[in-house]
Every structure is written in C-alpha cells, then in structure tokens.
Write a protein that holds these residues in place. Sequence first.
Motif, PDB file in Angstrom:
ATOM      1  N   GLU A  74       0.835  -1.214   0.000  1.00  0.00           N
ATOM      2  CA  GLU A  74       0.000   0.000   0.000  1.00  0.00           C
ATOM      3  C   GLU A  74       0.867   1.261   0.000  1.00  0.00           C
ATOM      4  N   GLU A  75       1.973   1.219   0.751  1.00  0.00           N
ATOM      5  CA  GLU A  75       2.871   2.392   0.806  1.00  0.00           C
ATOM      6  C   GLU A  75       3.598   2.583  -0.520  1.00  0.00           C
ATOM      7  N   LEU A  76       4.047   1.473  -1.089  1.00  0.00           N
ATOM      8  CA  LEU A  76       4.757   1.581  -2.377  1.00  0.00           C
ATOM      9  C   LEU A  76       3.803   2.103  -3.445  1.00  0.00           C
ATOM     10  N   ALA A  77       2.567   1.598  -3.411  1.00  0.00           N
ATOM     11  CA  ALA A  77       1.573   2.036  -4.404  1.00  0.00           C
ATOM     12  C   ALA A  77       1.344   3.535  -4.313  1.00  0.00           C
ATOM     13  N   GLU A  78       1.404   4.035  -3.102  1.00  0.00           N
ATOM     14  CA  GLU A  78       1.121   5.474  -2.891  1.00  0.00           C
ATOM     15  C   GLU A  78       2.349   6.341  -3.142  1.00  0.00           C
ATOM     16  N   LYS A  79       3.525   5.853  -2.754  1.00  0.00           N
ATOM     17  CA  LYS A  79       4.708   6.749  -2.724  1.00  0.00           C
ATOM     18  C   LYS A  79       5.767   6.429  -3.775  1.00  0.00           C
ATOM     19  N   SER A  80       5.744   5.227  -4.337  1.00  0.00           N
ATOM     20  CA  SER A  80       6.864   4.826  -5.210  1.00  0.00           C
ATOM     21  C   SER A  80       6.424   4.827  -6.672  1.00  0.00           C
ATOM     22  N   SER A  81       7.352   4.540  -7.549  1.00  0.00           N
ATOM     23  CA  SER A  81       7.032   4.343  -8.977  1.00  0.00           C
ATOM     24  C   SER A  81       7.431   2.916  -9.334  1.00  0.00           C
ATOM     25  N   PHE A  82       6.997   2.462 -10.509  1.00  0.00           N
ATOM     26  CA  PHE A  82       7.323   1.088 -10.901  1.00  0.00           C
ATOM     27  C   PHE A  82       8.831   0.898 -10.948  1.00  0.00           C
ATOM     28  N   LEU A  83       9.538   1.833 -11.574  1.00  0.00           N
ATOM     29  CA  LEU A  83      10.975   1.658 -11.756  1.00  0.00           C
ATOM     30  C   LEU A  83      11.720   1.723 -10.417  1.00  0.00           C
ATOM     31  N   GLU A  84      11.268   2.586  -9.525  1.00  0.00           N
ATOM     32  CA  GLU A  84      11.908   2.675  -8.202  1.00  0.00           C
ATOM     33  C   GLU A  84      11.679   1.364  -7.438  1.00  0.00           C
ATOM     34  N   THR A  85      10.465   0.828  -7.568  1.00  0.00           N
ATOM     35  CA  THR A  85      10.142  -0.449  -6.910  1.00  0.00           C
ATOM     36  C   THR A  85      10.910  -1.588  -7.570  1.00  0.00           C
ATOM     37  N   ALA A  86      11.099  -1.513  -8.881  1.00  0.00           N
ATOM     38  CA  ALA A  86      11.893  -2.539  -9.575  1.00  0.00           C
ATOM     39  C   ALA A  86      13.319  -2.548  -9.025  1.00  0.00           C
TER      40      ALA A  86
END
Length: 420
Positions: A74-86
């Motif tokens: 939920e936090e990544l969905a709100e604060k991150s981007s796909f590439l940052e999460t990758a």
Amino acid sequence: MARTATLNIDGKTIELPITEGSEGELAVDVTKLRDQTGYITLDPGYRNTGSCVSDITFIDAEKGILRYRGFPIEELAEKSSFLETASLLIHGKQPSAEELNTFVNLIAKHTPVNPGLLNILKGFPQEASPMAMLSACINGLCGYHPEVLDIERKDFDETSSKLIAKVRTLAAAIYRHSVGKPAIEPADIPGPAKAGNYTAKFLQMMFGEAPKPEVARALDLIFLLHADHEQNCSASTCRMVGSSHANLFASCAAAVCALWGPLHGGANVEIMNQLEQIHKDGIDPDDFLKGVKEKKYRLFGFGHPIYRNYDPRARILSKAAEDVLASMNVSDPLLKIARRLEQVALADDYFVSRKLYPNVDFYSGIIMRAMGVPTEMFTVLFAVGRMPGWIAQWKEVRDQKGKIYRPRQIYTGPVNQTYA
Ligand code: SDX
C-alpha cells in the motif's frame, strides 16, 4: 537450543530442525529426511512445501499482507514508482537518487532492440498469441546478447537493466505488430530518462502518442502491483530454470510461458472475456454465478493459490479502476458487472466458505481496457510488470549457490516388465 520436530517412523525417532523466518513463518527442514529414514515428503503442487528461503517478498495469505523487501504494498503504491520499486526488488534496498538515476539511464541506454529481433516478430502472423511472441523474443535476446550467456553476475546490473528496458520495447512492438503497424523507434520518443517516464514512454511506443499523466500513472501502478509475488508459478519456474545455471534471459522466457496459463497470469484475459460475454449476452450476473457454483466454469479473477483473504492488490486496483475511469470520463458497463459479481459472491457461502476473493486480475483488465489496451495484450503487460520480480528471484537463486532444483517422486507405474 534450536527447535526441532520429532518424527517417529518405522521404530526410529529422528529430530528435524525447525526454521523460523523473519516474519515468524515456521518450517520443518526435511533436507536430511531421506538420508535418515529413506522416506521423502509428497506434496503435489507444493502447497505445503517451501522451495527456498527468500528475502524478496513477504505474503501473509490469511491476513492479505504483501510486502516487497519489507515495504507494505500500500505504501509503495502510494509513494513509489514502478521503476523505483523494480530497483528495490532487484537490488534489495530503496535506491538513492543517484542509484535510481544510474538505473534509469542504463534502461534508457538499452531501450532499443536489435532490428533482427523485430524481424522475428514480423515472422509471426499478426493474430499470433502475444505471449508466444513475447516468450520467443525474450529468449531471442540471447542471440543478440551473447554476453548474457556466461554472466556470473559480474555485470548483473547491466544485464538486468537490459531486460527491464527491452521487455518494454518488445511488448510495445508486439502490440504494434498485432494491429498491423510498424514498431515505433524508441529514439523517436522525446523526453528525459526519468523513473516516472518508463510507463509513459511504453504507452507512447504502443499508441504513438503521449498518454495523459493519470493514464500513465495508472499503468505504472499496475506494473508496480505486479512486480513480484514470492514463489508463484512463474517465479518458481524462473528459479527452477535458473538453478540449472541457465542465463537470466532464458530463465525469464520460461517464466513468461508459465505466466501464460489461464490459472495464473492468463486469468486477466479470461475474466475480461467473461465480463464481455455477460455484457454482450445480457446475462444476469447472479445467474452467471449460479453457473460458477454448478461448476460449469470458474469466475476468473477470483480465488488464489494462497490468499485466503482479499488480495491487497485487488483492493488497490478496485479503487484505481473507479478513479481512472472517472478521470478519463469513461463509464464502462463491465466495471458495474464486476462490482455486482463481487458483491453477490462475497455474500454467498459458496465463495465465502472456500475463501474465494477478488485477486489482482479481477480489476486490472478494466483499467487496461479503458486505456485502449486490447484484451489479448493483458498478460504481456502482466509480464512487463513482473519482470523485476523474476530478475530478483533469479539473482537470489544464483546468489544462494544452492543445488539444481530436482524434486523427487513416488513411482506408481508398471513394475519390472519383460520386453518381448
Ligand atoms: C495469479 O501464486 C500467485 O501468487 C499468483 C499471482 C501472482 O501475482 O503471481 O497472484 C497471480 O495467478 C492470481 C490468480 C489468477 N487466477 C485466476 O483468477 C483463475 C481463477 N482462479 C482459480 O482457478 C483458482 O482460484 C486458482 C487456480 C487461482 C487457485 O486455485 P487452487 O488453490 O488450486 O484451489 P482449488 O482449485 O483447489 O479450488 C478450491 C475450491 C474448489 O472447489 P471444491 O472442489 O472445494 O468444491 O474453490 C473452487 C474450486 O472449484 N474455486 C473456484 C475458483 N477458484 C477456486 N470456484 C469458482 N471460481 C474460482 N475462481
């Protein structure tokens, strides 16, 4: 004193070590079972069997918890981007601005694919399955990047960035081929290499025009939510193939094939076909669910191999579907049908008793459809999103320096035949 499990078998008593994970998950370590007792365990589908320890993704299937490297989805969905999460998944930590920049620039550098690869695509009939084309092209990359074949991960960052970059170009080219249009050269698409641009550039390579920011953001969210999911069928396939020391591209091409199945990544195509059929034929959703309960067909996008609660990704996508359609001023009757199916199913004991809830696929297709993505491309986009997870899983199985995966079996076939 390390905890053990005691097994009494054939008059023998043995102690099996207990392994506890960082989130309190418990396992009986049976590594020595066969040596000590002559017995193996039997667990078709591996639903009670851990193939590895892993630091990548944690799922609490009963509580509907999903974390990438400890960060709640939920936090990544709100604060991150796909590439940052990758980058988080692949490199194991949140990237600094500089590390992210390096990653993004590597991806920008490797975005073009060899024209020979695009010729492979041209060899396919226009109506060929996009997943057939994707698996062929991902494996085909090995032909144009021989350096991949012998990596001992000395240039893992370069090689993994190549894959993240080229899967995007190939997916867009596959779409263009499927609609009889030439691939769009990435160089023809202006714009700075930024983490947030990965998805916008993908949509531009697909449709030939810059997407609205909210559309790019919605697809970026879909990619992020699909990025990894611990030992699912395709990730386990990637690890299985990687355990033979097959290269990264071949292991991920195998994972693409595993994802293709309608019980796995192919479900996002099947649920869309079901919703379209209900709409086109004017079927009452309540009647449709009667057919599900009579086991005439499954409700795709519902149920899960491990979640016994609402898939946290489905919860996020359910809301995103509403927001995206509103922002695009699109009202899709399929969303209303999906909502009705969910409402009726979650009040019906057939589904409740079997702990069947919407999964990641139930709403993702409605968002992709609103963007103009054809249904047969949905699983390709799932693969684009899952690529970082497969890469992270492949790296981990290689870093763990374990043995080649080789499950045992119990033979039940004919005994000791004489050949005439
Ligand atoms: C993904 O593993 C992952 O993490 C996967 C994934 C990822 O991110 O990698 O999350 C992505 O693959 C999500 C799942 C997408 N698949 C679908 O939506 C396909 C539809 N779902 C089902 O086919 C099913 O739920 C599975 C395959 C996903 C899981 O099924 P299981 O765990 O093998 O359960 P099962 O088939 O043994 O079913 C248990 C019972 C059965 O009824 P009974 O025999 O007990 O009477 O539940 C029923 C099934 O018939 N059931 C369904 C159902 N799913 C299970 N009934 C109707 N509709 C369904 N969708």
